[in-house]
Design an enzyme around this catalytic site. Structure first.
Site, PDB file in Angstrom:
ATOM      1  N   HIS A   1     -17.499 -10.522   6.923  1.00  0.00           N
ATOM      2  CA  HIS A   1     -16.210  -9.868   7.168  1.00  0.00           C
ATOM      3  C   HIS A   1     -15.428 -10.607   8.239  1.00  0.00           C
ATOM      4  CE1 HIS A   1     -13.510  -6.458   8.613  1.00  0.00           C
ATOM      5  NE2 HIS A   1     -13.144  -6.747   7.391  1.00  0.00           N
ATOM      6  N   HIS A   2     -14.191 -10.930   7.927  1.00  0.00           N
ATOM      7  CA  HIS A   2     -13.267 -11.564   8.872  1.00  0.00           C
ATOM      8  C   HIS A   2     -11.973 -10.766   8.905  1.00  0.00           C
ATOM      9  CE1 HIS A   2     -15.192 -15.803   8.012  1.00  0.00           C
ATOM     10  NE2 HIS A   2     -15.891 -15.119   8.911  1.00  0.00           N
ATOM     11  N   GLU A   3     -11.839  -9.856   9.832  1.00  0.00           N
ATOM     12  CA  GLU A   3     -10.541  -9.195  10.027  1.00  0.00           C
ATOM     13  C   GLU A   3      -9.727 -10.096  10.960  1.00  0.00           C
ATOM     14  OE1 GLU A   3      -8.805  -6.298   8.882  1.00  0.00           O
ATOM     15  OE2 GLU A   3      -7.361  -7.596   9.912  1.00  0.00           O
TER      16      GLU A   3
ATOM     17  N   GLU B   1      -7.370  -6.627  -2.153  1.00  0.00           N
ATOM     18  CA  GLU B   1      -6.807  -5.279  -2.043  1.00  0.00           C
ATOM     19  C   GLU B   1      -5.369  -5.335  -2.573  1.00  0.00           C
ATOM     20  OE1 GLU B   1      -5.792  -3.704   1.718  1.00  0.00           O
ATOM     21  OE2 GLU B   1      -6.942  -1.876   1.439  1.00  0.00           O
TER      22      GLU B   1
ATOM     23  N   GLU C   1      -9.397   4.118   1.154  1.00  0.00           N
ATOM     24  CA  GLU C   1      -9.345   4.379   2.595  1.00  0.00           C
ATOM     25  C   GLU C   1      -8.239   5.368   2.966  1.00  0.00           C
ATOM     26  OE1 GLU C   1      -8.960   0.338   3.760  1.00  0.00           O
ATOM     27  OE2 GLU C   1      -6.782   0.287   3.553  1.00  0.00           O
TER      28      GLU C   1
ATOM     29  N   GLU D   1       0.829  -1.210   0.000  1.00  0.00           N
ATOM     30  CA  GLU D   1       0.000   0.000   0.000  1.00  0.00           C
ATOM     31  C   GLU D   1       0.864   1.260   0.000  1.00  0.00           C
ATOM     32  OE1 GLU D   1      -3.154  -0.542   2.934  1.00  0.00           O
ATOM     33  OE2 GLU D   1      -3.022  -2.691   2.559  1.00  0.00           O
TER      34      GLU D   1
ATOM     35  N   HIS E   1      -8.193  -8.428   2.022  1.00  0.00           N
ATOM     36  CA  HIS E   1      -7.442  -7.169   2.111  1.00  0.00           C
ATOM     37  C   HIS E   1      -6.118  -7.478   2.801  1.00  0.00           C
ATOM     38  CE1 HIS E   1     -10.308  -3.745   1.048  1.00  0.00           C
ATOM     39  NE2 HIS E   1     -10.738  -4.859   0.487  1.00  0.00           N
ATOM     40  N   GLU E   2      -5.135  -6.611   2.572  1.00  0.00           N
ATOM     41  CA  GLU E   2      -3.761  -6.897   2.999  1.00  0.00           C
ATOM     42  C   GLU E   2      -3.390  -8.321   2.578  1.00  0.00           C
ATOM     43  OE1 GLU E   2      -6.115  -6.025   5.546  1.00  0.00           O
ATOM     44  OE2 GLU E   2      -5.862  -4.015   4.766  1.00  0.00           O
TER      45      GLU E   2
HETATM   46  C1  NOJ Z   1      -8.098  -2.476   6.283  1.00  0.00           C
HETATM   47  C2  NOJ Z   1      -8.987  -2.700   5.107  1.00  0.00           C
HETATM   48  O1  NOJ Z   1      -8.344  -2.296   3.918  1.00  0.00           O
HETATM   49  C3  NOJ Z   1     -10.267  -1.942   5.324  1.00  0.00           C
HETATM   50  O2  NOJ Z   1     -11.086  -2.042   4.188  1.00  0.00           O
HETATM   51  C4  NOJ Z   1     -10.953  -2.469   6.556  1.00  0.00           C
HETATM   52  O3  NOJ Z   1     -12.073  -1.673   6.828  1.00  0.00           O
HETATM   53  C5  NOJ Z   1     -10.032  -2.444   7.776  1.00  0.00           C
HETATM   54  N1  NOJ Z   1      -8.763  -3.010   7.452  1.00  0.00           N
HETATM   55  C6  NOJ Z   1     -10.624  -3.206   8.938  1.00  0.00           C
HETATM   56  O4  NOJ Z   1     -10.743  -4.565   8.636  1.00  0.00           O
HETATM   57 CA    CA Z   2      -5.779  -1.948   3.624  1.00  0.00          CA
END
Ligand code: NOJ
Ligand code: CA
Length: 698
Positions: free
Chosen positions: A399-401, A498, A504, A196, A479-480
């Site tokens: 969503h799974h962070e 991503e 963002e 990024e 993402h990441e």
């Molecule tokens: C980074 C992601 O790019 C973003 O889209 C997300 O909202 C946040 N992490 C939290 O998961």
């Molecule tokens: Ca990101």
């Protein structure tokens, strides 16, 4: 259709070609008479050319050092460069190697993408397989398989290793020697923010360690190249490190034990790819990366659905909502129902809801172990939300962070996907927020190990997630992530990702993406594959025009992003109220599809401007997206891609006469004109601006 030629004929052909077009430095004497490969060494350089004959790759050994070079129209694009692998224990494969056998084939086929920039992909290439063997041990060596297309080439190592033996790769010595006067576009590799970064425009000499795709314009009459890789599976991602001036060397991300790649038995590496194009847009109009990937292994993937979505998302990034619990919690049942209703009324397929699950309170960035992927916050009734979604004909997007805690996620993911499958959730956005090199894995002894986002373990982790999700007909948008190397062909449920400096960053303002960002991404990051950039911000100056927390584009550019930056899933990222307040430009977002019959990049220059057109899959309408950098410019666009003899109503959304990304980003002019394939359209783009057009077939 594979055409096999006899080896003798090929060697003769190769030798003739070598004599006519290729000069390579003289080799030292072959291995002596005692060598097990004495008498087998192929002396003439081995050449394979593209179907149109303009691009050639040449392989030989220079005194035992395996070498290759690439020429376009008779001039070097990659001058003599190294090949080879080094191991921690076993003997290296980089010296005392000689070509002893070769084989060529060619292919001319086509295949279909279940979703994509185009329906039909043509695969026409010539292939050469060169076997290099060690002068002291004929069982030791590697084969290089190279496929040359009109628009570039890929080569990979195929390494025979006896069953039961292990190889620990510490270094790949593949290098890419380029003309020193080349101009390059790249992001730094190895720094904390993964992929990024804002793209740098520098002379080749100023490249340090770069990610791929790595794009360059050579002094050879402006020929453009892009170095990348295809089919990154069970291997470590390649970065490019400039050690000697003008020579980029493959560098593989190491695992926590210092070894880049562990392999048992025979193995093949990912393809090292070099796209070559006369004009910058030629890099975009290429399916090289997809063609070098294996076909779909998932069978019927009609359950993978492209489409547009909104989300409880931007609010968290501009600090009007929170992921964690509390009075501003975004993921409440009440908010969810409001967003689902808005989605249903405006033709969106889904609603992404972040912050629904336990684990966000406190320092979530550093506490990945605390995330549950099956338990909701008490104010988010997931059953009620998905029931409501079903009645409205839309879907919750899961969503799974993970905050980079791979083990915490791997332990729970089967249960988490079971839950989503039961609730009718068919797409999940995952997240790996953690500094580069800092993904966490708990090893078999309970010890914490740190991994790169593009190391072998993470590469395999993504495939494990895709397979677990596919078993439940779920698509994944990480993402990441690790960078895209075309694996969507093999795993079509890898719906997007991503791995880009997305929208963002404009919310965070540290700094926002520069006005040239779109015209840069099109020729760099986007060569890898779809990006979940999350376009469509209408309230561009939410903290005022002079704040760093703003979007540095015009409103018309936000519309153009839907066409220029390809993804089969596209977010309308802003708050619903900003769309309700601007129904005219919002109409374009409502109309634009995300799945295409055909796509063409028409005009552009890296980091300066880009014009892309795409035809709706299964439809007759075309769409155009154009973007410029900080310079205003008027483009002249012949519409000869339209069907000849047919009239189209062009619904044009473009920068107004006073538009400027900084002072006047909202000046958008919407007009309808009748056009046909003979029309040449003048498109004035403001500084930081763009244009979006829907051509409705009449
Ligand atoms: C980074 C992601 O790019 C973003 O889209 C997300 O909202 C946040 N992490 C939290 O998961
Ligand atoms: Ca990101």
């Amino acid at each position: 259709m594979i055409a096999r030629q006899s080896r003798a004929a090929i060697r003769l052909g190769a030798a003739l070609l070598a004599l006519s077009v290729v000069a390579v430095p003289a080799s030292r004497a072959e291995p002596g008479p005692d060598s097990p490969i004495a008498g087998e060494v192929i002396e003439a350089p081995l050449v394979v050319t593209s179907p149109d004959g303009r691009l050639s790759a040449v392989f030989w050994s220079e005194g035992g050092l395996p070498r290759y070079r690439v020429q376009f129209d008779g001039e070097d694009v990659i001058s003599p460069s190294m090949l080879g692998l080094r191991f921690a224990v076993a003997g290296n494969l980089d010296t005392r190697l000689w070509p002893v056998d070769s084989e060529t084939t060619s292919a001319n086929t086509q295949w279909e993408l279940p979703w994509g920039e185009r329906r039909v992909v043509h695969d026409q290439h010539n292939e050469l397989l060169v076997s290099y063997r060690h002068e002291r041990d004929a069982s030791r060596g590697f084969d290089v398989r190279v496929r040359v297309f009109d628009e570039g080439l890929g080569f990979r190592y195929e390494v025979p290793v006896p069953d039961g033996e292990h190889r620990a790769i510490v270094d790949e010595v593949t290098s890419f020697a380029m003309p020193q006067e080349s101009e390059t576009w790249w992001t730094p590799a190895g720094d904390y923010n993964r992929y990024e970064y804002v793209y740098r425009t520098t002379p080749l000499i100023d490249v340090d360690t770069a990610h791929t795709p790595f794009t360059a314009r050579l002094p050879n009459e402006g020929v453009h190249i892009a170095i990348h890789e295809a089919a990154l599976v069970d291997y470590s991602g390649m970065r490019l490190d400039q050690q000697r001036e003008g020579v980029l060397t493959a560098e593989l991300a190491p695992g926590p034990d210092g070894i880049a790649v562990h392999k048992n038995g025979s193995f093949t590496t990912p393809w090292r790819t070099i796209q070559v194009a006369e004009e910058a847009v030629g890099l975009i109009n290429s399916d090289l990366i997809l063609n070098l990937n294996e076909p779909n292994v998932l069978g019927d993937v009609s359950w993978v659905e492209p489409g547009k979505y909104i989300g409880i998302w931007w609010g968290m990034h501009i600090n009007t909502m929170t992921w964690g619990s509390g009075p501003e919690h975004g993921a409440t049942t009440e908010n969810a129902i409001e967003y689902l209703d808005f989605a249903a009324e405006n033709g969106f397929a889904g609603v992404l809801i972040e912050g629904w699950n336990i684990g966000w309170d406190g320092d979530w960035f550093n506490n990945g172990a605390l995330f549950s992927f099956t338990e909701s916050y008490p104010d988010f009734d997931i059953e009620a939300v998905t029931d409501h979604a079903r009645t409205r004909g839309v879907r919750l997007i899961g969503h799974h962070e993970t905050s980079g805690h791979l083990t915490n996620y791997e332990t729970q993911m089967e249960d988490a996907f079971d839950l989503y499958e039961r609730l009718g959730v068919t797409q999940v956005k995952t997240g790996y927020v953690a500094d580069a090199g800092n993904l966490l894995r708990i090893d078999e002894n309970g010890e914490e190990r740190h991994e790169w986002h593009y190391g072998q373990y993470a590469v395999n982790h993504h495939i494990r997630v895709l397979e677990a999700a596919a078993a439940r007909h779920i698509s994944i948008n990480p993402h990441e992530p690790v960078k895209d190397t075309g694996l969507r062909r093999t795993y079509p449920n890898w719906i997007s990702r991503e791995g880009v400096r997305g929208q963002e960053f404009n919310a965070w303002g540290n700094p926002p993406n520069p006005p040239e960002h779109t015209a840069m991404l099109a020729f760099t990051r986007m060569l890898a594959g779809p990006a979940d950039f999350t376009p469509g911000i209408f309230d561009l100056t939410f903290n005022g025009p002079d704040s760093p927390n703003r979007v540095q584009t015009t409103l018309a550019r936000q519309l153009a992003l839907y066409v220029v930056l390809y993804s089969p899933i596209q977010m309308a990222a802003d708050l619903p109220e900003n769309y309700t307040a601007n129904p005219e430009p919002f109409q374009f977002i409502r109309d634009v599809p995300t799945d295409w019959e055909e796509s063409i990049a028409l005009q552009g220059a890296v980091g300066d401007f880009i014009v892309t057109v795409r035809q709706e899959r299964g439809g007759a309408d075309w769409y155009l997206g154009a973007a410029t950098d900080e310079e205003a410019r008027t483009l002249s666009v012949p519409l000869d891609f339209l069907e000849a003899g047919r009239a189209y109503a062009a619904e044009i959304y473009r920068d107004g006469p006073d538009a400027h990304w900084h002072d006047n980003p909202y000046d958008v002019l919407i007009e309808t004109r009748t056009v046909d394939a003979d029309t040449v359209l003048d498109l004035p783009l403001a500084a930081g601006g763009g244009a979006a057009i829907r051509f409705v077939a009449e």
